[in-house]
Design a protein around this motif. Structure first.
Motif, mmCIF file in Angstrom:
data_model
loop_
_atom_site.group_PDB
_atom_site.id
_atom_site.type_symbol
_atom_site.label_atom_id
_atom_site.label_comp_id
_atom_site.label_asym_id
_atom_site.label_seq_id
_atom_site.Cartn_x
_atom_site.Cartn_y
_atom_site.Cartn_z
ATOM 1 N N TYR A 383 0.800 -1.226 0.000
ATOM 2 C CA TYR A 383 0.000 0.000 0.000
ATOM 3 C C TYR A 383 0.837 1.283 0.000
ATOM 4 C CZ TYR A 383 -3.888 -3.126 0.364
ATOM 5 O OH TYR A 383 -4.793 -4.105 0.079
ATOM 6 N N GLY A 384 2.131 1.166 -0.292
ATOM 7 C CA GLY A 384 2.948 2.366 -0.455
ATOM 8 C C GLY A 384 3.120 3.166 0.814
ATOM 9 N N ARG A 385 3.455 2.502 1.918
ATOM 10 C CA ARG A 385 3.772 3.237 3.144
ATOM 11 C C ARG A 385 4.984 2.619 3.864
ATOM 12 N NH1 ARG A 385 0.874 0.432 6.794
ATOM 13 N NH2 ARG A 385 -0.932 -0.710 6.055
ATOM 14 N N ASP A 392 7.355 3.826 -2.271
ATOM 15 C CA ASP A 392 5.941 4.156 -2.046
ATOM 16 C C ASP A 392 5.318 4.829 -3.273
ATOM 17 O OD1 ASP A 392 6.261 3.048 0.401
ATOM 18 O OD2 ASP A 392 6.427 4.940 1.493
ATOM 19 N N ARG A 396 2.176 3.244 -5.301
ATOM 20 C CA ARG A 396 0.935 4.022 -5.426
ATOM 21 C C ARG A 396 0.610 4.267 -6.905
ATOM 22 N NH1 ARG A 396 1.162 8.528 -0.556
ATOM 23 N NH2 ARG A 396 2.135 7.192 1.004
ATOM 24 N N GLN A 397 1.657 4.468 -7.719
ATOM 25 C CA GLN A 397 1.415 4.622 -9.166
ATOM 26 C C GLN A 397 0.813 3.325 -9.721
ATOM 27 O OE1 GLN A 397 4.818 4.632 -11.827
ATOM 28 N NE2 GLN A 397 3.770 5.901 -13.352
ATOM 29 N N ARG A 399 -0.984 1.070 -8.152
ATOM 30 C CA ARG A 399 -2.373 0.893 -7.724
ATOM 31 C C ARG A 399 -3.309 1.844 -8.469
ATOM 32 N NH1 ARG A 399 -4.306 1.829 -1.712
ATOM 33 N NH2 ARG A 399 -6.382 0.913 -1.816
ATOM 34 N N GLN A 400 -2.834 3.072 -8.660
ATOM 35 C CA GLN A 400 -3.688 4.077 -9.312
ATOM 36 C C GLN A 400 -3.780 3.887 -10.815
ATOM 37 O OE1 GLN A 400 -2.827 8.129 -8.062
ATOM 38 N NE2 GLN A 400 -3.397 8.866 -10.108
ATOM 39 N N TYR A 483 3.250 11.244 -6.768
ATOM 40 C CA TYR A 483 2.499 10.114 -6.213
ATOM 41 C C TYR A 483 2.494 10.052 -4.685
ATOM 42 C CZ TYR A 483 1.765 8.556 -10.937
ATOM 43 O OH TYR A 483 1.345 8.510 -12.243
ATOM 44 N N VAL A 484 3.371 10.824 -4.065
ATOM 45 C CA VAL A 484 3.359 10.904 -2.587
ATOM 46 C C VAL A 484 3.199 12.389 -2.247
ATOM 47 C CG1 VAL A 484 4.574 10.248 -0.452
ATOM 48 C CG2 VAL A 484 4.940 8.904 -2.529
ATOM 49 N N GLN A 520 -3.754 6.847 8.342
ATOM 50 C CA GLN A 520 -3.359 7.824 7.328
ATOM 51 C C GLN A 520 -3.776 9.223 7.757
ATOM 52 O OE1 GLN A 520 -4.261 6.556 3.386
ATOM 53 N NE2 GLN A 520 -3.054 4.713 3.626
#
Ligand code: FAD
Length: 566
Positions: A383-385, A392, A396-397, A399-400, A483-484, A520
């Protein structure tokens, strides 16, 4: 047999241009011709398919259907909502079919499925025509010419391929499509829940749209995401043959880019536009023919006045890698997608291994957690954390958008496996399977094996640093900031190591580096989940030991490979 009444079964070839199978079907001069796509519950529901890949598939189907209708107002892509194994025997009878034609698929599950359909056709007296068209060379032939061995290197592909023959030139799209015959159906669909291939938790239970084979409006229409119960897709990458050919045209128009392309010199941090072609999802769904891609590029290279690049780094070289993984999978079957029973994959005692479902011989979503810390790291990676902004941003890229650059895939795969978490590549491959819009069983498993140094590649001491590597491409951290966004105010000198930013800089950037990211909170970015250098050394030591033990691990029964045989 009378005049041919042909079903053309679209699967991995959602296009009209350069389709050897479609040409073979039309060459029969059919009196009646049904272009069909069957809802394959196993493909659609048991595989992990995220919303973005669904959207891409529906885009391809809509575009193809429109193109068919342009050639014949009475025709379109007929979407049939039942598994092919049970649907086709009924269709053969109802529509008095004489021929079934489709493109060859060498994926392990597809082979089993197609055998069942072929047998049903034989019993119904229907002639089956299958043509290869998904790869540069027929993958089974490639294996044969590679001494009946899986293709494990580019040089093997380069040696075996030409023994089959020259890569075929693309075939032009058809100018006309014959009328479909009657489309009335006098039988009920098999309900999805009656299908033993579906697990009980299938989202399909109670889905009304499957009460009719021809869909809720009885018109064989392509469904919408909403109808299927999905949320909106988040990816900006859209599918369809029309878009694929436009994208290829744009690439080919840039002669210098096409002729001098060298993969290692393309930036993984580039986005909008990305540094590579982004044609992989089109190759996956067949909205772009691989030979069309190959020859359009090769023609530019052949006529280029400057110094052109060569395989494996060049654009055509990338396509050879694709054929290599398809050849390996064609030879190894189901076992190619996992470590167990895979004679070519090195056993590593990862901290979070996958579990194999012995009945189906497939890796399932279940796993044995032997290290709670590894499970936590896995979730943070997914999950990019992780607290490493480069990793991350990429996750996230993914997933999106459903797509990341090849070197980005290298970075996250190395980090999860032998260069950070020491977690099984199979767990990472499952996440890619769910989120990639270009997910290709052969390429995904093969590349994860490569990156985890379990097959194809063995230099495990060469790890990607999540700090030094991205700095080489993007000093300012523009990609990370995209992305972050929590880090968008941070000074570039801390962008890959935000934990080093003094409190005053954090305040100025309106971000706090604290916690593990579970909650978050706005304006908060997690601390790194471990000391990277320390982890890298631990991983390298682990890999050294595993390599000493040998390919099959330290199970005495395994030394001769016998446990691999079921
Ligand atoms: P380009 O650089 O423009 O290359 C052109 C085409 O060549 C691609 O579209 C693709 O079809 C093929 N290609 C390029 N590199 C590779 C490669 N290493 N292996 C196989 N084919 C290649 N690719 C997939 O198509 N599906 C996957 O599921 C997939 N999973 C991967 C998982 C990991 C861990 C890694 C490291 C790589 C994976 N790849 C996969 C390979 C590669 O990353 C993508 O094909 C590529 O990034 C797609 O972007 P592109 O179309 O811009 O590629």
């Amino acid at each position: 047999m009378g005049n041919p009444r042909v079903i053309y079964w679209f699967r991995t070839d959602l296009r009209l241009h350069d389709s050897p199978a479609l040409k073979a079907a039309l060459d029969l001069n059919p009196e009646e011709f049904w272009p069909v796509w069957t809802w394959d519950p196993r493909y659609v529901y048991r595989a992990r398919v995220g919303t973005n890949r669904w959207q891409f598939l529906l885009d391809c189907q809509n575009d193809l259907s429109k193109s068919i209708t342009k050639l014949n107002k009475k025709s379109k892509l007929f979407l049939m909502r039942e598994a092919p194994q049970t649907l086709f025997p009924k269709l053969f009878k109802a529509w008095k079919i004489t021929h079934l034609v489709f493109e060859k698929d060498t994926d392990a599950y597809a082979k089993d499925r197609d055998e069942v359909v072929k047998k049903a056709a034989e019993e119904a007296g229907v002639e089956v025509i299958i043509k290869s068209g998904r790869t540069l060379w027929d993958s089974d032939e490639l294996v044969k010419k590679n001494h009946n061995k899986p293709t494990m290197s580019i040089s093997q592909v380069q040696a075996a391929g030409p023994k089959i023959g020259k890569i075929s030139r693309p075939i032009p799209p058809p100018k006309s499509i014959p009328d479909p015959g009657d489309t009335k159906l006098d039988f009920e669909p098999q309900r999805p829940e009656q299908n033993p291939d579906l697990n009980s938790s299938s989202r399909l239970q109670g889905d009304k749209s499957y009460e009719r084979i021809s869909g809720p409006n009885d018109d064989f229409a392509v469904p919408t995401l909403e109808e299927l119960g999905f949320a909106r897709a988040t990816s900006s990458h859209r599918g369809g043959e029309t878009i694929a050919l436009q994208m290829l045209d744009r690439i080919i128009a840039d002669e210098q880019y096409t002729a001098t392309f060298e993969k290692p010199n393309t930036a993984p941090t580039a986005f909008e536009p990305q540094a590579t072609t982004l044609l992989s999802p089109h190759l996956h769904f067949g909205s772009l023919s691989i030979r069309e891609f190959y020859w359009r590029v090769q023609d530019v290279v052949d006529n280029y006045s400057g110094k052109a690049s060569h395989p494996p780094a060049s654009l055509t070289g990338q396509l050879l890698f694709r054929d290599m993984y398809f050849g390996a999978q064609a030879a190894l079957g189901y076992s190619f997608g996992q470590t167990l029973y895979n004679s070519h994959c090195r056993f590593i005692p990862w901290h979070l291994p996958s579990k194999v479902d012995h009945k189906t011989k497939l890796v399932t979503g279940e796993y044995h957690v032997d290290s709670p810390q590894a499970e936590e790291w896995f979730q943070r990676w997914k999950y990019g954390r992780t607290g490493f902004p480069w990793i991350d941003a990429l996750m996230r890229q993914l997933r999106q958008e459903g797509w990341i650059h090849h070197l980005g895939r290298h970075a996250v795969a190395c980090f999860l496996t032998r260069g950070g978490c020491y977690i099984s590549w199979e767990r990472g491959a499952e996440v890619f399977e769910e989120w990639l819009i270009d997910h290709e069983t052969a390429c995904n498993a093969g590349n994860w094996q490569w990156l985890s140094c379990t097959a194809f590649f063995a230099q495990f001491f060469r790890c990607y640093s999540p700090i030094a590597f991205p700095k080489k491409w993007d000093k300012e951290g523009i990609f990370v900031k995209r992305y972050v966004p929590e880090l968008k105010g941070l000074d570039a000198k801390y962008i890959y190591e935000p934990w080093k930013a003094p409190m005053a800089d954090q305040k100025k950037a309106k971000v706090r580096i604290q916690g593990d990211g579970k909650e978050q909170l706005e304006g908060v970015y997690p601390k790194p989940m471990f000391d990277f250098n320390e982890r890298r050394n631990i991983c390298i030591e682990g890999m050294k030991k595993a390599y000493k033990v040998g390919l099959y691990g330290d199970d005495p029964k395994a030394i001769d490979g016998t446990w691999r045989k079921l």
